[in-house]
Structure formats: structure tokens, C-alpha cells
Scaffold this motif. Structure first.
Motif, PDB file in Angstrom:
ATOM      1  N   SER A   3       0.817  -1.215   0.000  1.00 14.61           N
ATOM      2  CA  SER A   3       0.000   0.000   0.000  1.00 14.61           C
ATOM      3  C   SER A   3       0.847   1.259   0.000  1.00 14.61           C
ATOM      4  CB  SER A   3      -0.980  -0.004   1.165  1.00 14.61           C
ATOM      5  OG  SER A   3      -0.293  -0.081   2.389  1.00 14.61           O
ATOM      6  N   ALA A   4       1.960   1.291   0.726  1.00 11.30           N
ATOM      7  CA  ALA A   4       2.801   2.496   0.771  1.00 11.30           C
ATOM      8  C   ALA A   4       3.335   2.810  -0.621  1.00 11.30           C
ATOM      9  CB  ALA A   4       3.939   2.318   1.760  1.00 11.30           C
ATOM     10  N   HIS A   5       3.720   1.781  -1.343  1.00 15.05           N
ATOM     11  CA  HIS A   5       4.212   1.980  -2.714  1.00 15.05           C
ATOM     12  C   HIS A   5       3.079   2.468  -3.606  1.00 15.05           C
ATOM     13  CE1 HIS A   5       5.212   0.985  -6.845  1.00 15.05           C
ATOM     14  NE2 HIS A   5       6.480   1.053  -6.486  1.00 15.05           N
ATOM     15  N   THR A   6       1.926   1.846  -3.519  1.00 13.56           N
ATOM     16  CA  THR A   6       0.794   2.226  -4.370  1.00 13.56           C
ATOM     17  C   THR A   6       0.345   3.649  -4.092  1.00 13.56           C
ATOM     18  OG1 THR A   6       0.029  -0.066  -4.529  1.00 13.56           O
ATOM     19  CG2 THR A   6      -1.596   1.651  -4.979  1.00 13.56           C
ATOM     20  N   ILE A   7       0.215   4.012  -2.834  1.00 16.76           N
ATOM     21  CA  ILE A   7      -0.321   5.324  -2.464  1.00 16.76           C
ATOM     22  C   ILE A   7       0.604   6.460  -2.897  1.00 16.76           C
ATOM     23  CG2 ILE A   7       0.591   5.614  -0.118  1.00 16.76           C
ATOM     24  CD1 ILE A   7      -3.067   6.044  -0.874  1.00 16.76           C
ATOM     25  N   SER A   8       1.910   6.171  -3.042  1.00 21.14           N
ATOM     26  CA  SER A   8       2.851   7.213  -3.449  1.00 21.14           C
ATOM     27  C   SER A   8       3.194   7.143  -4.941  1.00 21.14           C
ATOM     28  CB  SER A   8       4.136   7.127  -2.615  1.00 21.14           C
ATOM     29  OG  SER A   8       4.772   5.886  -2.834  1.00 21.14           O
ATOM     30  N   LYS A  10       2.337   7.196  -9.186  1.00 26.57           N
ATOM     31  CA  LYS A  10       1.548   7.954 -10.151  1.00 26.57           C
ATOM     32  C   LYS A  10       1.129   6.997 -11.263  1.00 26.57           C
ATOM     33  CE  LYS A  10       4.015  12.265  -9.325  1.00 26.57           C
ATOM     34  NZ  LYS A  10       4.816  13.346  -9.923  1.00 26.57           N
ATOM     35  N   PHE A  11      -0.128   7.113 -11.668  1.00 25.50           N
ATOM     36  CA  PHE A  11      -0.665   6.300 -12.742  1.00 25.50           C
ATOM     37  C   PHE A  11      -1.325   7.223 -13.757  1.00 25.50           C
ATOM     38  CE2 PHE A  11      -0.662   3.671  -8.948  1.00 25.50           C
ATOM     39  CZ  PHE A  11      -0.060   2.503  -9.395  1.00 25.50           C
ATOM     40  N   LYS A  12      -1.536   6.709 -14.967  1.00 22.82           N
ATOM     41  CA  LYS A  12      -2.186   7.516 -15.994  1.00 22.82           C
ATOM     42  C   LYS A  12      -3.532   8.052 -15.506  1.00 22.82           C
ATOM     43  CE  LYS A  12      -3.293   7.467 -20.887  1.00 22.82           C
ATOM     44  NZ  LYS A  12      -3.260   6.701 -22.125  1.00 22.82           N
ATOM     45  N   TRP A  13      -4.281   7.224 -14.783  1.00 23.37           N
ATOM     46  CA  TRP A  13      -5.624   7.609 -14.345  1.00 23.37           C
ATOM     47  C   TRP A  13      -5.603   8.631 -13.208  1.00 23.37           C
ATOM     48  CZ3 TRP A  13      -6.257   6.103  -9.305  1.00 23.37           C
ATOM     49  CH2 TRP A  13      -5.514   5.011  -8.865  1.00 23.37           C
ATOM     50  N   THR A  14      -4.438   8.875 -12.603  1.00 21.03           N
ATOM     51  CA  THR A  14      -4.361   9.899 -11.548  1.00 21.03           C
ATOM     52  C   THR A  14      -3.955  11.258 -12.119  1.00 21.03           C
ATOM     53  OG1 THR A  14      -2.055   9.375 -11.000  1.00 21.03           O
ATOM     54  CG2 THR A  14      -3.779   8.211  -9.752  1.00 21.03           C
ATOM     55  N   GLU A  15      -3.816  11.335 -13.437  1.00 20.28           N
ATOM     56  CA  GLU A  15      -3.536  12.592 -14.132  1.00 20.28           C
ATOM     57  C   GLU A  15      -2.282  13.294 -13.612  1.00 20.28           C
ATOM     58  OE1 GLU A  15      -7.282  14.590 -13.637  1.00 20.28           O
ATOM     59  OE2 GLU A  15      -8.275  13.252 -15.065  1.00 20.28           O
ATOM     60  N   LEU A  17      -0.822  12.980 -10.698  1.00 16.47           N
ATOM     61  CA  LEU A  17      -0.745  13.090  -9.242  1.00 16.47           C
ATOM     62  C   LEU A  17      -0.399  11.741  -8.629  1.00 16.47           C
ATOM     63  CD1 LEU A  17      -4.061  15.080  -8.656  1.00 16.47           C
ATOM     64  CD2 LEU A  17      -1.747  16.016  -8.694  1.00 16.47           C
ATOM     65  N   THR A  18       0.133  11.765  -7.415  1.00 19.82           N
ATOM     66  CA  THR A  18       0.273  10.498  -6.695  1.00 19.82           C
ATOM     67  C   THR A  18      -1.139  10.037  -6.329  1.00 19.82           C
ATOM     68  OG1 THR A  18       0.394  11.536  -4.520  1.00 19.82           O
ATOM     69  CG2 THR A  18       2.501  11.141  -5.672  1.00 19.82           C
ATOM     70  N   VAL A  19      -1.293   8.765  -6.042  1.00 15.69           N
ATOM     71  CA  VAL A  19      -2.604   8.254  -5.643  1.00 15.69           C
ATOM     72  C   VAL A  19      -3.096   9.010  -4.411  1.00 15.69           C
ATOM     73  CG1 VAL A  19      -3.876   6.223  -4.829  1.00 15.69           C
ATOM     74  CG2 VAL A  19      -2.219   5.985  -6.682  1.00 15.69           C
ATOM     75  N   ARG A  20      -2.210   9.279  -3.465  1.00 15.14           N
ATOM     76  CA  ARG A  20      -2.576  10.027  -2.254  1.00 15.14           C
ATOM     77  C   ARG A  20      -3.161  11.393  -2.607  1.00 15.14           C
ATOM     78  NH1 ARG A  20       2.014   9.992  -0.176  1.00 15.14           N
ATOM     79  NH2 ARG A  20       1.760   8.369   1.375  1.00 15.14           N
ATOM     80  N   ASP A  21      -2.466  12.122  -3.489  1.00  9.87           N
ATOM     81  CA  ASP A  21      -2.943  13.445  -3.874  1.00  9.87           C
ATOM     82  C   ASP A  21      -4.217  13.364  -4.712  1.00  9.87           C
ATOM     83  OD1 ASP A  21      -0.870  14.642  -2.474  1.00  9.87           O
ATOM     84  OD2 ASP A  21       0.422  14.784  -4.240  1.00  9.87           O
ATOM     85  N   TRP A  22      -4.307  12.370  -5.570  1.00 11.10           N
ATOM     86  CA  TRP A  22      -5.515  12.186  -6.383  1.00 11.10           C
ATOM     87  C   TRP A  22      -6.714  11.889  -5.491  1.00 11.10           C
ATOM     88  CZ3 TRP A  22      -8.632   7.857  -7.091  1.00 11.10           C
ATOM     89  CH2 TRP A  22      -9.594   7.974  -8.081  1.00 11.10           C
ATOM     90  N   LEU A  23      -6.525  11.018  -4.500  1.00 10.99           N
ATOM     91  CA  LEU A  23      -7.627  10.693  -3.593  1.00 10.99           C
ATOM     92  C   LEU A  23      -8.123  11.931  -2.847  1.00 10.99           C
ATOM     93  CD1 LEU A  23      -6.541   7.255  -2.112  1.00 10.99           C
ATOM     94  CD2 LEU A  23      -8.616   7.717  -3.429  1.00 10.99           C
ATOM     95  N   ALA A  24      -7.228  12.849  -2.552  1.00  6.56           N
ATOM     96  CA  ALA A  24      -7.619  14.075  -1.846  1.00  6.56           C
ATOM     97  C   ALA A  24      -8.595  14.915  -2.670  1.00  6.56           C
ATOM     98  CB  ALA A  24      -6.382  14.892  -1.488  1.00  6.56           C
TER      99      ALA A  24
END
Length: 58
Positions: A3-8, A10-15, A17-24
Motif C-alpha cells: 500500500s505504501a508503494h501504491t499510495i505514493s 503515479k498512474f495515468k488515471w491519476t492525471e 498526481l500520486t494516488v494520495r494526492d488524487w484521492l484528496a
């Protein structure tokens, strides 16, 4: 879990952003659904006595 790796990450679908920032940028409901779907990859998530409990696969 990774999870720590995933949350930090960046993926195409997060535009960009990191997943953490995208979720915000998402609603609470969308954040909750994302987290539940992620946890369900690694175990069961059940509601017991009004609380959510994660039970990892063995």
C-alpha cells in the motif's frame, strides 16, 4: 501489502498526481470505495459491531 508503494505512485488515471494526492480530490464516498476495493485484493473486509474489520487472506 504494498500500500505504501501504491499510495505514493503515479498512474495515468491519476492525471500526474500520486494516488494520495488524487484521492484528496475525490469525495469521501469515492475514497472509501477505492480503499475497500484495494483491501479486498488482499483479504476480506467485514462490518462487525458497527466497525470495519480487515481479515487478510492466509
Amino acid at each position: 501489502m504494498k500500500s505504501a508503494h501504491t499510495i505514493s505512485s503515479k498512474f495515468k488515471w491519476t492525471e500526474g498526481l500520486t494516488v494520495r494526492d488524487w484521492l484528496a480530490t475525490q469525495s469521501f464516498e469515492q475514497q472509501f470505495e477505492f480503499g475497500m476495493n484495494y483491501l479486498k485484493k488482499y483479504g476480506d473486509v467485514v462490518k462487525e459491531n458497527g466497525s470495519w474489520i480487515f481479515k487478510p487472506f492466509e
